[in-house]
Design an enzyme around this catalytic site. Structure first.
Site, PDB file in Angstrom:
ATOM      1  N   ALA A  75       0.821  -1.207   0.000  1.00  0.00           N
ATOM      2  CA  ALA A  75       0.000   0.000   0.000  1.00  0.00           C
ATOM      3  C   ALA A  75       0.857   1.259   0.000  1.00  0.00           C
ATOM      4  O   ALA A  75       0.685   2.154  -0.838  1.00  0.00           O
ATOM      5  CB  ALA A  75      -0.939  -0.019   1.205  1.00  0.00           C
TER       6      ALA A  75
ATOM      7  N   ASN B 105      -5.525  -7.114  -1.469  1.00  0.00           N
ATOM      8  CA  ASN B 105      -4.666  -5.938  -1.652  1.00  0.00           C
ATOM      9  C   ASN B 105      -5.381  -4.800  -2.373  1.00  0.00           C
ATOM     10  O   ASN B 105      -4.966  -3.639  -2.273  1.00  0.00           O
ATOM     11  CB  ASN B 105      -3.407  -6.297  -2.455  1.00  0.00           C
ATOM     12  CG  ASN B 105      -2.549  -7.353  -1.804  1.00  0.00           C
ATOM     13  OD1 ASN B 105      -1.911  -8.142  -2.482  1.00  0.00           O
ATOM     14  ND2 ASN B 105      -2.529  -7.388  -0.480  1.00  0.00           N
TER      15      ASN B 105
ATOM     16  N   ARG C  90      -6.578  -0.995  -1.142  1.00  0.00           N
ATOM     17  CA  ARG C  90      -5.689   0.087  -0.730  1.00  0.00           C
ATOM     18  C   ARG C  90      -4.444   0.210  -1.603  1.00  0.00           C
ATOM     19  O   ARG C  90      -3.802   1.245  -1.602  1.00  0.00           O
ATOM     20  CB  ARG C  90      -5.277  -0.096   0.738  1.00  0.00           C
ATOM     21  CG  ARG C  90      -4.541  -1.379   1.009  1.00  0.00           C
ATOM     22  CD  ARG C  90      -4.440  -1.662   2.507  1.00  0.00           C
ATOM     23  NE  ARG C  90      -3.655  -2.863   2.775  1.00  0.00           N
ATOM     24  CZ  ARG C  90      -4.119  -4.095   2.711  1.00  0.00           C
ATOM     25  NH1 ARG C  90      -5.370  -4.296   2.333  1.00  0.00           N
ATOM     26  NH2 ARG C  90      -3.355  -5.131   3.001  1.00  0.00           N
ATOM     27  N   GLN C  91      -4.076  -0.826  -2.327  1.00  0.00           N
ATOM     28  CA  GLN C  91      -2.897  -0.778  -3.190  1.00  0.00           C
ATOM     29  C   GLN C  91      -3.369  -0.407  -4.588  1.00  0.00           C
ATOM     30  O   GLN C  91      -3.604  -1.256  -5.429  1.00  0.00           O
ATOM     31  CB  GLN C  91      -2.159  -2.121  -3.137  1.00  0.00           C
ATOM     32  CG  GLN C  91      -1.721  -2.469  -1.714  1.00  0.00           C
ATOM     33  CD  GLN C  91      -1.046  -3.817  -1.582  1.00  0.00           C
ATOM     34  OE1 GLN C  91      -0.586  -4.396  -2.559  1.00  0.00           O
ATOM     35  NE2 GLN C  91      -0.970  -4.325  -0.355  1.00  0.00           N
TER      36      GLN C  91
ATOM     37  N   CYS D 184       1.017 -24.419  24.661  1.00  0.00           N
ATOM     38  CA  CYS D 184       0.048 -25.094  25.524  1.00  0.00           C
ATOM     39  C   CYS D 184      -1.329 -24.437  25.438  1.00  0.00           C
ATOM     40  O   CYS D 184      -2.357 -25.103  25.543  1.00  0.00           O
ATOM     41  CB  CYS D 184       0.546 -25.114  26.963  1.00  0.00           C
ATOM     42  SG  CYS D 184       0.758 -23.485  27.696  1.00  0.00           S
TER      43      CYS D 184
END
Length: 852
Positions: free
Chosen positions: A352, A387, A390-391, A507
């Site tokens: 981005a 993506n 925003r990219q 755990c």
């Protein structure tokens, strides 16, 4: 998000600021956007509007019409329209009633006031925003009515706090679990659940006052029952009413406000803006500014960056060359403009922020010099569907293509003259032959647009070693940061340490989940183990031993083959039809959500107590309860279908949607015969009994002619892909996670939240990314404090170098003596990185003094 998704927005003025606003609005996902402009494309626009191309200038296209198709393809779910009708003082504004928000840029002040009055008079008011940029100064005005409600002021996920104690007092003090700070603020609201003892707190909401990082008060609890154990406090996002706030600083912005008003008056008086570098227009502007009242009410937010103007450049401001950089040259001067063109820049990361930086590089002309200048980019990742919000350099048809190559091509569409070299390498020690010291020394600046700390630390160390400036930035939801690291001027990125990222203990994942994040990670691990890791080991084994007969012969001869027992067990249980895949999925259901709970409760019954007498099963530990399979339960059915589909894919079993529908008639799923007392040991060596069992299973498979085909000795490992909704990956993780959450009485998560956590999607919005990348440019010349160390009166920084010259026979002792003589200090040891070359107390190190 819901309000925004239903909003119709009107945006006037598609210049540099307008197109940036349009891009962010569309990526955010409004319902409809109308872009309005009456101006034609000019060469000036090429340097400020990344969606206007040279052919638009040549054909004199309207700016709104030229940018419309390029804006619209950013988000196919947003309806985008263009308007070119005049908008002036005579226009009937009734059409604005149909919009929830009106945004104006490049509009006269009189028209702004008229439209603002119209929007303010509507019921409910139409949200009004006016903004403009003049060189390195900008202004913003918002009118959302006399008051407006903000549902979430931070945009962050509500915090959950596990409780260890609540006092019976006024005020009652709530204490968090040890080493788990609450990170709350005074005035925030919390609701409680699963509190044992003070049960009247459950479901109630309280405003808190922070007492310490690990405690807070909630009011009078003296009349409540004594606290016993457990409990979770969950942050409640309360709506907040906002009123008019003066955001500006008291001194300088008032002057800018007057200057902005003077600029509008000049435009009204002369029908144009002042000419750049014209002294006569400047004098007229000064007269207008001095005549404006000094008691103006300031409701504007101004941002100024005068430090980036060179005094010496003003004499060149009037030199217009008729190219795409005239707007930039008018702001910073020709000298600095040429320096930008000649820069060698190394950009690491094309996500981005990387896309925003490349856009800025293209508009600034970075790397466009005739003889010098080059932008080198690298990113090993491929483009994913998630993506695209925003990219902005990427489109749906780019999915699964390399980010760097695609971003380079898109950058050339913005500025075809930029010289750009794209790679798909990861910047790490393994690629130091490519990104060597020689490579770094050729770079004028390194820019990082990364999503992890370790990569930042490595690149910072390379910049420090080669004395190269580094610009780092990042975002997290609505938050962002920028940092400029300049040799001999600032500290480095590694000079400070961020707190380590919290990892879920093993755990907790295996037996004691306490939050939905734990069950999602458990499901994600199960996916990797069952559908990726084990199939890969299976294939690797049969690549080493190509036939079952050969494996059988070797085992009978007493040879130990690593992993053969698990591989043969997988082979003997291999499903060969869709029905068998379903049966295998049903067995997994019983194992994961039935037997595991029974085994754990057998080892730790509900009344188990620790040595100090406290209950074993208390917060954050939750006791599990077996889940009984119900065919008609959508969650149970969804797990069976998604798991069966994945097994069918891994074992190359063909299936169709029609076949999946027949699952509703599979009554045999109700009963599964399994050994409830069986428990698989962890990491126990294969015994002779296991070997005999493996021989028996393999002989049985060979005799039944089930492994005569090569295809039976192969599996198809699956790589987790979060963005393909048809592959069933997120379906499996969601179902498995929520079933485990049900088993442990944990609040389940919807598919969207599961996808975000399992896919490790970092919260991001286009506006935060754009703001951060803009700040990166602005703070390039800013400097921070020094980072000094002191030694025997000699001061040095991480950027300083001590150089000792020697010949071929120069020994380690000669080196130590040379340091003593040249710098007047007594070396106590010599190290290189983590290697100890000479430490007097270490055995044998005295002999090293004679080594060359």
């Amino acid at each position: 998000m819901q309000k925004m998704a239903q909003s119709h927005v009107f945006l006037s003025g598609i210049g540099g600021l307008g197109v940036e606003i349009a891009k962010n609005i569309i990526l955010a996902g409004v319902k409809a956007l109308t872009v309005h402009d009456t101006k034609h494309c000019t060469k000036w626009d090429l340097g400020i509007n990344f969606f206007i191309h040279e052919d638009d200038v040549t054909s004199q296209r309207n700016r709104a019409e030229a940018t419309l198709p390029r804006i619209a393809e950013l988000n196919p779910y947003v309806h985008v329209a263009a308007s070119t009708v005049p908008l002036d003082e005579t226009t009937d504004l009734s059409f604005l009633k149909h919009y929830q928000c009106v945004i104006l840029t490049e509009v006269s002040l009189l028209l702004q006031k008229k439209i603002n009055d119209f929007c303010h008079s509507q019921q409910p008011p139409v949200k009004f925003i006016s903004a403009d940029v003049y060189g390195v100064c900008s202004r913003l005005f918002c009118d959302f009515g006399d008051e407006f409600e903000v549902l979430d002021s931070t945009g962050e996920e509500p915090k959950e706090i596990f409780i260890s104690n609540i006092t019976q007092s006024n005020p009652g003090i709530v204490t968090c679990l040890e080493n788990h700070p609450h990170r709350l603020e005074t005035g925030q609201f919390l609701t409680f659940r699963e509190v044992n003892g003070m049960s009247c707190l459950n479901g109630s909401t309280h405003q808190i006052t922070v007492v310490s990082p690990y405690s807070f008060s909630i009011g009078d609890t003296s009349g409540m029952e004594p606290y016993l154990h457990g409990g979770i406090a969950v942050q409640v996002k309360m709506p907040k009413m906002c009123y008019f706030v003066n955001f500006s600083k008291p001194e300088a912005p008032l002057q800018i406000h007057v200057a902005m008003l003077a600029l509008n008056h000049f435009q009204e008086n002369f029908g144009r803006r002042p000419n750049i570098g014209c002294l006569q227009d400047a004098e007229e502007m000064l007269k207008i500014a001095m005549s404006i009242s000094e008691t103006l009410e300031n409701k504007w937010y101004y941002h100024e960056v005068p430090d980036y103007l060179e005094v010496s450049c003003f004499c060149l401001l009037c030199l217009h060359r008729g190219d795409r950089y005239d707007a930039l040259r008018a702001c910073i001067g020709d000298s600095l403009c040429q320096k930008l063109h000649d820069l060698n820049v190394f950009l690491v990361g094309c996500g981005a922020i990387g896309c925003e930086m490349l856009k800025n590089f293209a508009l600034l002309g970075v790397g466009t010099g005739q003889d010098k200048g080059l932008v080198t980019i690298t990113d090993p990742d491929l483009i994913e569907k998630s993506n695209l919000n925003r990219q902005f350099l990427f489109r749906p048809h780019h999915i699964q293509k390399p980010k760097s190559y695609t971003a380079a091509e898109a950058t050339l569409n913005i500025n075809p003259y930029i010289k750009i070299d794209s790679d798909i390498n990861k910047v790490c020690p393994a690629t130091e032959n490519t990104y060597s010291d020689e490579f770094y020394t050729k770079q004028d600046v390194i820019v990082t647009a990364l999503d992890n700390v370790e990569a930042r630390r490595y690149i910072d160390s390379r910049c420090v070693a080669n004395l190269r400036p580094l610009i780092d930035s990042g975002t997290m939801g609505t938050k962002g940061h920028t940092e400029v690291i300049v040799p001999h001027l600032t500290e480095s990125y590694n000079s400070h340490r961020d707190p380590p990222e919290e990892e879920i203990p093993f755990c907790t994942l295996k037996s004691f989940p306490a939050a939905i994040e734990h069950t999602i990670q458990w499901a994600r691990d199960k996916f990797e183990s069952s559908f990726s890791h084990k199939p890969s080991l299976f294939n690797k084994f049969w690549q080493t031993y190509p036939s079952a007969e050969e494996v059988l012969q070797r085992i009978k001869s007493g040879e130990s083959l690593e992993g053969c027992f698990h591989v043969i067990k997988t082979l003997s249980r291999r499903p060969r039809s869709w029905t068998q895949c379903v049966e295998l999925a049903r067995v997994k259901f019983e194992k994961y959500f039935g037997h595991k709970a029974l085994q754990l409760l057998h080892s730790f019954p509900l009344d188990t107590r620790l040595k100090d007498g406290s209950l074993f099963w208390q917060s954050p530990k939750r006791p599990p309860f077996p889940v009984k399979f119900e065919f008609n339960d959508p969650l149970h059915y969804g797990f069976i279908v998604s798991t069966a589909k994945l097994f069918a894919t891994v074992y190359c079993v063909p299936f169709t949607e029609k076949v999946i529908q027949t699952l509703t008639h599979c009554t045999h799923l109700q009963v599964v015969q399994t050994d409830e007392t069986a428990r698989k040991p962890d990491h126990i060596p294969v015994s002779s009994e296991d070997e005999r069992n493996a021989v028996f299973q393999l002989e049985k498979s060979i005799l039944s002619n089930e492994v005569l085909e090569t295809a039976d000795l192969q599996m198809k490992p699956i790589s987790f892909e979060k963005d393909d909704d048809s592959n069933g990956h997120i379906d499996f993780v969601t179902a498995a996670s929520n079933l485990r959450a049900k088993m442990y009485n944990i609040e389940p998560a919807d598919r969207f939240k599961t996808k975000r956590i399992a896919g490790k999607i970092i919260p991001a919005i286009a506006t935060a990314t754009a703001a951060v990348s803009g700040l990166v440019r602005l703070i390039f010349k800013m400097c921070i404090s020094f980072c000094y160390c002191f030694l025997n009166g000699i001061s040095f920084t991480i950027w300083d170098r001590w150089t000792i010259y020697g010949k071929e026979d120069f020994t380690l002792l000669d080196f130590i003596n040379a340091v003593r003589e040249k710098y007047g200090i007594e070396p106590t040891m010599v190290v290189q990185g983590v290697k100890m070359l000479y430490v007097p107390v270490m055995p044998g190190h005295i002999k090293r003094l004679k080594l060359t």
